[in-house]
Design a protein around this motif. Structure first.
Motif, short mmCIF file in Angstrom:
data_model
loop_
_atom_site.label_atom_id
_atom_site.label_comp_id
_atom_site.label_asym_id
_atom_site.label_seq_id
_atom_site.Cartn_x
_atom_site.Cartn_y
_atom_site.Cartn_z
N SER A 17 0.88 0.99 9.70
CA SER A 17 0.03 -0.18 9.75
C SER A 17 -1.42 0.30 9.85
O SER A 17 -1.71 1.22 10.62
N THR A 18 -2.29 -0.29 9.04
CA THR A 18 -3.71 0.06 9.05
C THR A 18 -4.50 -1.25 8.97
O THR A 18 -3.92 -2.32 8.75
N PRO A 19 -5.82 -1.19 9.08
CA PRO A 19 -6.61 -2.41 8.87
C PRO A 19 -6.42 -3.03 7.48
O PRO A 19 -6.63 -4.23 7.31
N LEU A 20 -6.00 -2.23 6.49
CA LEU A 20 -5.73 -2.77 5.16
C LEU A 20 -4.40 -3.50 5.10
O LEU A 20 -4.20 -4.36 4.25
N GLY A 21 -3.46 -3.11 5.97
CA GLY A 21 -2.13 -3.72 5.97
C GLY A 21 -1.04 -2.68 6.06
O GLY A 21 -1.28 -1.51 6.39
N ARG B 88 -5.67 7.75 2.80
CA ARG B 88 -6.22 6.87 1.77
C ARG B 88 -5.09 6.08 1.14
O ARG B 88 -3.96 6.53 1.07
N SER B 89 -5.46 4.91 0.63
CA SER B 89 -4.50 4.08 -0.10
C SER B 89 -4.33 4.61 -1.52
O SER B 89 -5.14 5.42 -2.00
N GLY C 131 -7.38 4.44 -3.39
CA GLY C 131 -8.49 5.29 -3.01
C GLY C 131 -9.26 4.85 -1.78
O GLY C 131 -10.22 5.51 -1.37
N LEU C 132 -8.87 3.74 -1.16
CA LEU C 132 -9.59 3.24 0.01
C LEU C 132 -9.23 4.06 1.26
O LEU C 132 -8.05 4.25 1.55
N PRO C 133 -10.24 4.51 2.02
CA PRO C 133 -9.95 5.23 3.26
C PRO C 133 -9.52 4.26 4.36
O PRO C 133 -9.95 3.11 4.38
N THR C 134 -8.67 4.74 5.27
CA THR C 134 -8.21 3.89 6.37
C THR C 134 -7.69 4.75 7.51
O THR C 134 -7.68 5.98 7.41
N TRP D 27 0.84 -1.19 0.00
CA TRP D 27 0.00 0.00 0.00
C TRP D 27 0.88 1.24 0.00
O TRP D 27 1.92 1.27 0.66
N ILE D 28 0.44 2.26 -0.71
CA ILE D 28 1.07 3.57 -0.68
C ILE D 28 0.01 4.52 -0.13
O ILE D 28 -1.07 4.66 -0.71
N TRP D 29 0.32 5.13 1.00
CA TRP D 29 -0.65 6.00 1.69
C TRP D 29 -0.54 7.43 1.21
O TRP D 29 0.54 7.98 1.11
N ARG D 30 -1.71 8.02 0.96
CA ARG D 30 -1.82 9.43 0.61
C ARG D 30 -2.51 10.16 1.76
O ARG D 30 -3.52 9.68 2.28
N LEU D 31 -1.94 11.27 2.15
CA LEU D 31 -2.48 12.08 3.24
C LEU D 31 -3.16 13.31 2.65
O LEU D 31 -2.73 13.84 1.64
N SER D 32 -4.20 13.77 3.34
CA SER D 32 -4.92 14.96 2.88
C SER D 32 -4.89 16.02 3.97
O SER D 32 -4.85 15.70 5.17
N GLU D 33 -4.98 17.27 3.55
CA GLU D 33 -5.01 18.40 4.48
C GLU D 33 -6.15 18.27 5.48
O GLU D 33 -6.06 18.75 6.60
N ASP D 34 -7.25 17.61 5.07
CA ASP D 34 -8.40 17.46 5.97
C ASP D 34 -8.20 16.36 7.01
O ASP D 34 -9.09 16.06 7.79
N GLY D 35 -7.01 15.72 7.02
CA GLY D 35 -6.69 14.71 8.02
C GLY D 35 -7.01 13.29 7.62
O GLY D 35 -6.85 12.38 8.43
N THR D 36 -7.44 13.07 6.38
CA THR D 36 -7.77 11.70 5.96
C THR D 36 -6.54 10.98 5.40
O THR D 36 -5.62 11.60 4.89
#
Length: 171
Positions: A124-128, A101-102, A105-108, A90-99
């Protein structure tokens, strides 16, 4: 998984698996690696052709999963195409709003954070297990300063073993 993929699996259950033809880099980009590219060198030193077609990327991402041994794959109809990973599945993307996502596009939500020996920030997230995208490190640094994450040092090899991730699945 797409319904058409599930139907193909039922219709043709014994299609051989495919290895070495698809890869995911540390920026969440997918690469096709034909025989010529595979012969030219290992991933990620020789990446191959970046998949730019949006619908194809979306199809891969909807049908992206892992097996019980920790090998990640794309279920392409009846054929399982194993994915070579540069660092993590997984490659995580961070957003200014605090979210969070993978790359698909999956939120985690992150439950733990680590810095490996190369300075990569892994979560580590529920996705892996996944890597924070390099373009989002400014936000990640702010989130660490704000106390949202408290990364511990750990080698990438230890993290991959802990999360049962295979970077280069083999038959």
């Amino acid at each position: 998984m797409d319904a058409i993929v599930e139907a193909a699996l039922k219709k043709w259950p014994n299609v051989p698996h495919c290895y070495g033809w698809l890869a995911l880099d540390a920026r969440g980009d997918w690469y096709m690696r034909d025989e010529r590219i595979q012969a030219a060198g290992p991933f990620p030193r020789v990446k191959g052709s970046r998949i730019e077609h949006r619908k194809l990327r979306e199809f891969i991402e909807r049908n992206y999963a892992h097996d019980e041994a920790g090998a990640w794959f794309f279920q392409n109809g009846p054929q399982r195409v194993y994915v070579q990973l540069e660092i993590a599945p997984w490659i995580w993307r961070l957003s200014e709003d605090g979210t969070l996502r993978s790359h698909t596009g999956l939120p985690t939500e992150a439950s733990a954070a680590w810095l490996d020996e190369q300075g990569h920030l892994l979560l580590s997230t529920p996705l892996g297990l996944g890597l924070v995208h390099s373009q989002d490190m400014h936000l990640a640094a702010q989130w660490v300063e704000d106390g949202r994450w408290q990364p511990e040092e750990r080698s990438l090899a230890e993290l991959l073993a802990q999360h049962a991730v295979q970077l280069n699945p083999q038959p």
